[in-house]
Design a protein around this motif. Sequence first.
Motif, PDB file in Angstrom:
ATOM      1  N   LEU A 196      37.548  40.384  43.572  1.00  0.00           N
ATOM      2  CA  LEU A 196      38.436  40.224  44.727  1.00  0.00           C
ATOM      3  C   LEU A 196      37.807  40.814  45.988  1.00  0.00           C
ATOM      4  O   LEU A 196      37.931  40.233  47.070  1.00  0.00           O
ATOM      5  N   ASP A 197      37.130  41.947  45.851  1.00  0.00           N
ATOM      6  CA  ASP A 197      36.413  42.507  47.000  1.00  0.00           C
ATOM      7  C   ASP A 197      35.340  41.539  47.490  1.00  0.00           C
ATOM      8  O   ASP A 197      35.130  41.389  48.691  1.00  0.00           O
ATOM      9  N   THR A 198      34.676  40.882  46.550  1.00  0.00           N
ATOM     10  CA  THR A 198      33.651  39.905  46.922  1.00  0.00           C
ATOM     11  C   THR A 198      34.272  38.745  47.683  1.00  0.00           C
ATOM     12  O   THR A 198      33.735  38.313  48.707  1.00  0.00           O
ATOM     13  N   VAL A 199      35.391  38.248  47.212  1.00  0.00           N
ATOM     14  CA  VAL A 199      36.058  37.132  47.890  1.00  0.00           C
ATOM     15  C   VAL A 199      36.515  37.550  49.287  1.00  0.00           C
ATOM     16  O   VAL A 199      36.360  36.791  50.258  1.00  0.00           O
ATOM     17  N   ILE A 200      37.041  38.774  49.390  1.00  0.00           N
ATOM     18  CA  ILE A 200      37.513  39.254  50.690  1.00  0.00           C
ATOM     19  C   ILE A 200      36.362  39.331  51.693  1.00  0.00           C
ATOM     20  O   ILE A 200      36.534  39.030  52.874  1.00  0.00           O
TER      21      ILE A 200
END
Length: 184
Positions: free
Chosen positions: A54-58
């Motif tokens: 999720l951090d990567t997507v953000i």
Amino acid sequence: MAAKPEEIITEEEQLRIIQESGILKIATENQATISPIVGRKDEPSKATLIDELLDTVILLIPFSFLYVGMDIMVKQQYAQHPNFREELEQYLSAIPILALFIFYSNRYKPKLLLQIAMSLASVASGCRLVYIINKSPFGIVIQQAPPLGVIWVYTIVQLHLAYACLALAAVFVYVRAYGMKIVF
């Protein structure tokens, strides 16, 4: 009715009563397990794979749009008008590489070795970007400027402040030493 005189408890007696009740021990135990921000018990600080994804997507969303925006602006600067399909193909080919780069650099961001490597990558991409903008033909600028710009911005964003300032200072020294221009 006459007013009752208040009972005065000495400080030593108050301290003895508090210690016997054990209220301070309970309060310090609760203080150690309650997070001051959220107000709930602390969970292990180790991030799960889902959190990392999720951090990567953000981070991937704004940097992928930065890539597309820079690509369109560079092409417009040289009077090329890309169509939607060309931009989509270029976007889809760049996203997996950018996602892997963001995932692993974000995962190991606190490590000193990664901070040093990202500092060097920042200096290299910044110097190369300034060089190709000043000295290279338009074909190379169109090809290399968008990815170099995204790498440069991403590494500066992810670096600790001291490393980011050093990397930007190194690019500034390069620009001054070789008489390059940043603003045209």
